[in-house]
Every structure is written in structure tokens, then in C-alpha cells.
Write an enzyme that holds these catalytic residues in place. Structure first.
Site, PDB file in Angstrom:
ATOM      1  CE  LYS A  79      -4.484   0.961   0.466  1.00 54.71           C
ATOM      2  NZ  LYS A  79      -5.673   0.264  -0.010  1.00 54.71           N
ATOM      3  N   GLY A 179     -24.620   3.696   3.372  1.00 57.02           N
ATOM      4  CA  GLY A 179     -23.721   4.232   2.343  1.00 57.02           C
ATOM      5  C   GLY A 179     -24.144   3.739   0.968  1.00 57.02           C
ATOM      6  CB  VAL A 180     -26.505   4.567  -1.531  1.00 56.08           C
ATOM      7  CG1 VAL A 180     -27.380   3.481  -0.961  1.00 56.08           C
ATOM      8  CG2 VAL A 180     -26.929   5.943  -1.015  1.00 56.08           C
ATOM      9  N   GLY A 181     -22.772   4.823  -1.972  1.00 60.26           N
ATOM     10  CA  GLY A 181     -21.768   5.337  -2.907  1.00 60.26           C
ATOM     11  C   GLY A 181     -21.570   4.322  -4.016  1.00 60.26           C
ATOM     12  CG  ASN A 182     -18.262   4.809  -6.626  1.00 59.95           C
ATOM     13  OD1 ASN A 182     -19.035   5.346  -7.413  1.00 59.95           O
ATOM     14  ND2 ASN A 182     -17.138   5.387  -6.228  1.00 59.95           N
ATOM     15  CB  VAL A 183     -19.183  -0.507  -2.870  1.00 58.48           C
ATOM     16  CG1 VAL A 183     -19.500  -1.947  -2.469  1.00 58.48           C
ATOM     17  CG2 VAL A 183     -17.767  -0.402  -3.410  1.00 58.48           C
TER      18      VAL A 183
HETATM   19  P1  NAD Z   1     -17.879   6.072  -1.931  1.00 58.05           P
HETATM   20  O1  NAD Z   1     -17.182   7.255  -1.393  1.00 58.05           O
HETATM   21  O2  NAD Z   1     -18.309   6.044  -3.362  1.00 58.05           O
HETATM   22  O3  NAD Z   1     -19.189   5.761  -1.045  1.00 58.05           O
HETATM   23  C1  NAD Z   1     -19.238   5.867   0.325  1.00 58.05           C
HETATM   24  C2  NAD Z   1     -20.584   6.480   0.666  1.00 58.05           C
HETATM   25  O4  NAD Z   1     -20.752   6.440   2.094  1.00 58.05           O
HETATM   26  C3  NAD Z   1     -20.719   7.948   0.249  1.00 58.05           C
HETATM   27  O5  NAD Z   1     -21.904   8.135  -0.491  1.00 58.05           O
HETATM   28  C4  NAD Z   1     -20.730   8.693   1.569  1.00 58.05           C
HETATM   29  O6  NAD Z   1     -21.514   9.880   1.538  1.00 58.05           O
HETATM   30  C5  NAD Z   1     -21.328   7.668   2.489  1.00 58.05           C
HETATM   31  N1  NAD Z   1     -21.056   7.879   3.912  1.00 58.05           N
HETATM   32  C6  NAD Z   1     -19.948   8.391   4.500  1.00 58.05           C
HETATM   33  N2  NAD Z   1     -20.109   8.442   5.835  1.00 58.05           N
HETATM   34  C7  NAD Z   1     -21.338   7.928   6.111  1.00 58.05           C
HETATM   35  C8  NAD Z   1     -22.071   7.709   7.302  1.00 58.05           C
HETATM   36  N3  NAD Z   1     -21.578   8.024   8.495  1.00 58.05           N
HETATM   37  N4  NAD Z   1     -23.315   7.186   7.205  1.00 58.05           N
HETATM   38  C9  NAD Z   1     -23.844   6.873   6.008  1.00 58.05           C
HETATM   39  N5  NAD Z   1     -23.182   7.074   4.833  1.00 58.05           N
HETATM   40  C10 NAD Z   1     -21.944   7.580   4.878  1.00 58.05           C
HETATM   41  O7  NAD Z   1     -16.910   4.824  -1.615  1.00 58.05           O
HETATM   42  P2  NAD Z   1     -16.996   3.353  -2.210  1.00 58.05           P
HETATM   43  O8  NAD Z   1     -15.980   3.206  -3.283  1.00 58.05           O
HETATM   44  O9  NAD Z   1     -18.400   2.978  -2.470  1.00 58.05           O
HETATM   45  O10 NAD Z   1     -16.442   2.514  -0.963  1.00 58.05           O
HETATM   46  C11 NAD Z   1     -17.265   2.228   0.143  1.00 58.05           C
HETATM   47  C12 NAD Z   1     -16.503   1.359   1.133  1.00 58.05           C
HETATM   48  O11 NAD Z   1     -16.090   0.147   0.472  1.00 58.05           O
HETATM   49  C13 NAD Z   1     -15.225   1.984   1.689  1.00 58.05           C
HETATM   50  O12 NAD Z   1     -15.046   1.521   3.012  1.00 58.05           O
HETATM   51  C14 NAD Z   1     -14.128   1.391   0.797  1.00 58.05           C
HETATM   52  O13 NAD Z   1     -12.878   1.369   1.464  1.00 58.05           O
HETATM   53  C15 NAD Z   1     -14.669  -0.003   0.584  1.00 58.05           C
HETATM   54  N6  NAD Z   1     -14.171  -0.666  -0.619  1.00 58.05           N
HETATM   55  C16 NAD Z   1     -14.416  -0.135  -1.848  1.00 58.05           C
HETATM   56  C17 NAD Z   1     -13.962  -0.791  -2.985  1.00 58.05           C
HETATM   57  C18 NAD Z   1     -14.244  -0.268  -4.364  1.00 58.05           C
HETATM   58  O14 NAD Z   1     -14.063  -1.019  -5.346  1.00 58.05           O
HETATM   59  N7  NAD Z   1     -14.709   0.958  -4.514  1.00 58.05           N
HETATM   60  C19 NAD Z   1     -13.228  -2.004  -2.868  1.00 58.05           C
HETATM   61  C20 NAD Z   1     -13.020  -2.532  -1.589  1.00 58.05           C
HETATM   62  C21 NAD Z   1     -13.486  -1.851  -0.479  1.00 58.05           C
END
Ligand code: NAD
Length: 358
Positions: A79, A179-183
Site C-alpha cells: 500500500k 452508504g449508497v456510494g459506488n459499492v
Molecule cells: P464512496 O465514497 O463512493 O461511497 C461511500 C458512501 O458512504 C458515500 O456516499 C458517503 O456519503 C457515504 N457515507 C460516509 N459516511 C457515512 C455515514 N456516516 N453514514 C452513512 N453514509 C456515509 O466509496 P466506495 O468506493 O463505495 O467505498 C465504500 C466502502 O467500500 C469503503 O469503506 C471502501 O474502502 C470499501 N471498498 C471499496 C472498494 C471499491 O471497489 N470501490 C473495494 C473494496 C473496499
């Protein structure tokens, strides 16, 4: 650029780089190359002290070793972290400098996107080193890992549901998504298609509304998501959300989501077990992204079909963990570590015996 090696027990190589010309201060940790050269994201974060950046790079690189071992990517764990505010301190010179730092490791560490970095930053680093992955599809890379992470979470979540309920049928199962971000959003789509009833929350109100509309989900306040009556709680935002404050609130039978480091401490795995909750260990469940990137390293390069096949194997990996946990009477998070360490020691023995034959 001044590069200093920092000795850390249990880690193969740790370095600090300082480049006064570009303002770069960064750390790279190569935790373990037993199973192959290391791959892991490059995080940019405004750490207030160097010690915090070092703690993060050490913890995250070890996590990558375990994640890649169980996902059998053929890669080790590493990392990188850049000290700085990704909103205000990003420059092309800074990332070229970071690329040169990565290049000095000769391929023992390959970088990718992480919190605070994106595809554009990867492309800048790629100008000075080949050891960059996760580039856009049009540049021959594997592209956005999130849909693959979400797919892996979905198939692994089904295995956890089967473990808890005796069937993996999701029809009418209530799922609380934090959390309804990317994942979280992509996972929500798979769940909705499978007939689950969704409750969603996010601190980003705009994103929350859009996602809820598209998923046909009920909106929940961020503070209320833990206590909601549901079958599955799915953390897809922050780490450490399973802690002394939240465990007593949970009413679900399964915890399964994409967020990294969901348990505040290892002992919280025990706390979930005591409550009769099946926990799908995060680093196994969310390996779809790293699996997708690892396919870039296969002979012939990136191949989406091969990637999908491997991501679907997460279901079986999860079942193996549940079986190990039962056989050894340990919580599933400990079983995941046991499995990862077993795979690494098998790899070490294989490497040693191959070395002895030469
Ligand atoms: P992202 O930033 O697209 O989505 C995260 C979402 O969580 C955002 O919409 C944010 O507003 C929301 N959020 C933040 N704090 C919050 C809270 N207290 N309550 C409710 N919602 C909250 O990120 P992502 O890429 O979707 O990743 C999400 C998680 O998955 C992270 O922990 C990341 O490390 C993990 N992850 C992601 C990937 C990937 O391929 N993107 C791979 C492995 C692990």
C-alpha cells in the site's frame, strides 16, 4: 527526492520519500511478497502526524496481503499513502514524483486508486512508471473496480444468508444499506433485482435521494440505520462501524457489506457471534475490486469474463470460512485470518521447495 528505508518488524520493506521540489511526502509498505509482487491502492489523506500515515500504510498493506491471499489473486500485499489534502494539494508534479518513488521498487509494489486518488492521478503516475494498475478501459486497464466489488459482495452475502437462514433466497429479505456510494449503490441494485426490501442511508442527502428513488428503497436517518428491524445490515461507508455502541443496537441476522475494516476491534467478531449474527468478513467479501485489477496481470492482459468468473468464487470462499469457523469454533473474522495465513504459509513452503530444487 530523499528515500529512507524504515525498519518495521513483520514487513518486508517500508520507505519514506520526501521531495522538496514537488512537496511530496509519501510512504510505501511492501508487507509480504510470498504469493507474488504486491498490489494495493495509493491513498492521499491529510494526516496530521507522520506516525498516523505510517500506521495507516502498515495496517492497510497487511490487509491487502490477507485479501489477496484468500482471493487467490497471485499477488502480495502492499500500500502507499501520500500526506496531503486531496482537495487542495494535488498537482501533476506531485503524482509524477510519487510515480518515480513507486518505480524505485522495481515492480515489487504496483499502485492503484484509493481514497483521495482517481484514474486521472493514475494516468499521471503511469507517465513515469509501468507499475500502475486500475487504468481506464480505453487505456487497456480494468477500469472502475466498484461494480466488481459490489458483485463479489452480493454473491458472498448470499452465502451468508444461506448460513443464517438455511436458504439464499432474498425475496422479501429486509436489507439495511449504510452508504449508497459506488459499492453500496451497485450492491443495492443486485439486492433489489433479487427481490430484497431495501432501507438506505447516506450522509450525502442528494445521493441518498437519487439512490432511494432508483432502488425503490426506504430512506433512513444515518443515526437510525443500526437499530432498524432487518435481516441483513450492510455497511458500505466507513470502517469501525461494528463497535461497543452499535452491536447492542443490531437486530439483524447477517452483517455483510463492502466497507473495509468494519470491526472496530477483532473482539467485535466475537460479540456478533454471541448475538447469533453471521458476519461475512470484510476483506473476503469486498475482494471483487482487487480480483478485477489482478486480471490485468494475467497472460494476455485484462479479460472481463475471466474476472467475473473469479469474482463469483467469493461465494465459495465465504462458505469455506463459515465451515472453518464452525469446525474450529471461532468467529468468522478469525477464521478468515486463519485461512489467509494458511494460504500464505502454503505459498511460502511451495516457494522454498521450488528454491531448494534449483
Ligand atoms: P464512496 O465514497 O463512493 O461511497 C461511500 C458512501 O458512504 C458515500 O456516499 C458517503 O456519503 C457515504 N457515507 C460516509 N459516511 C457515512 C455515514 N456516516 N453514514 C452513512 N453514509 C456515509 O466509496 P466506495 O468506493 O463505495 O467505498 C465504500 C466502502 O467500500 C469503503 O469503506 C471502501 O474502502 C470499501 N471498498 C471499496 C472498494 C471499491 O471497489 N470501490 C473495494 C473494496 C473496499
Amino acid at each position: 527526492m530523499e528515500i529512507t528505508r524504515l525498519p518495521h518488524e513483520g514487513y518486508e520493506e517500508v520507505y519514506r520519500a520526501v521531495d522538496d521540489r514537488t512537496g511530496l511526502k509519501a510512504f510505501i509498505a511492501v508487507h509480504d511478497t510470498t504469493l507474488g509482487p504486491t498490489l494495493g491502492g495509493c491513498r492521499m489523506w491529510h494526516y496530521s502526524r507522520d506516525e498516523d500515515a505510517i500506521t495507516d500504510v502498515l495496517r492497510l498493506s497487511r490487509g491487502m496481503t490477507y485479501k489477496s491471499a484468500v482471493a487467490r489473486t497471485g499477488l502480495g500485499g502492499g500500500k502507499a499513502v501520500i500526506v496531503g489534502d486531496p482537495k487542495t494539494q494535488k498537482t501533476e508534479q506531485l503524482f509524477r514524483s510519487m510515480g518515480r518513488f513507486i518505480h524505485t521498487l522495481g515492480g515489487r509494489y504496483t499502485t492503484a486508486e484509493d481514497v483521495g486518488t482517481n484514474e486521472a492521478d493514475m494516468l499521471v503516475m503511469r507517465e513515469v512508471t509501468p507499475y500502475v494498475s486500475g487504468l481506464p478501459r480505453i487505456k487497456g486497464g480494468s477500469g472502475d473496480p466498484s461494480p466488481f466489488t459490489a458483485l463479489g459482495c452480493f454473491v458472498g452475502l448470499r452465502a451468508a444468508v444461506e448460513e443464517a437462514f438455511g436458504s439464499d433466497d432474498l425475496t422479501g429479505k429486509k436489507v439495511a444499506i449504510q452508504g449508497v456510494g459506488n459499492v453500496g449503490f451497485h450492491l443495492g441494485k443486485h439486492l433489489a433485482e433479487a427481490g430484497a426490501e431495501l432501507f438506505v442511508t447516506d450522509v450525502n442527502a442528494e445521493r441518498l435521494k437519487e439512490a432511494a428513488d432508483e432502488l425503490g428503497a426506504t430512506v433512513v436517518d444515518p443515526r437510525e440505520i443500526y437499530a432498524i428491524e432487518c435481516d441483513i445490515f450492510s455497511p458500505n461507508a466507513l470502517g469501525a462501524v461494528i463497535n461497543d455502541r452499535t452491536v447492542p443496537q443490531l437486530k439483524c441476522k447477517v452483517v455483510a457489506g463492502g466497507a473495509n475494516n468494519q470491526l472496530a476491534e477483532v473482539r467485535h467478531g466475537e460479540a456478533l457471534l454471541e448475538k447469533g449474527i453471521v458476519y461475512a468478513p470484510d476483506f473476503v467479501l469486498n475482494a471483487g475490486g482487487i480480483i478485477n485489477v489482478s486480471v490485468e496481470f494475467m497472460p494476455g492482459g485484462y479479460d472481463e469474463e475471466a474476472s467475473l468468473k473469479r469474482v463469483n468464487n467469493i461465494r465459495q470462499a465465504m462458505k469455506d470460512i463459515f465451515a472453518t469457523a464452525k469446525a474450529q469454533q471461532i468467529p468468522t473474522n478469525r477464521a478468515a485470518i486463519v485461512l489467509a495465513e494458511k494460504i500464505i504459509s502454503e505459498g511460502r513452503r511451495k516457494r522454498e521447495s521450488e528454491g531448494a530444487e534449483l
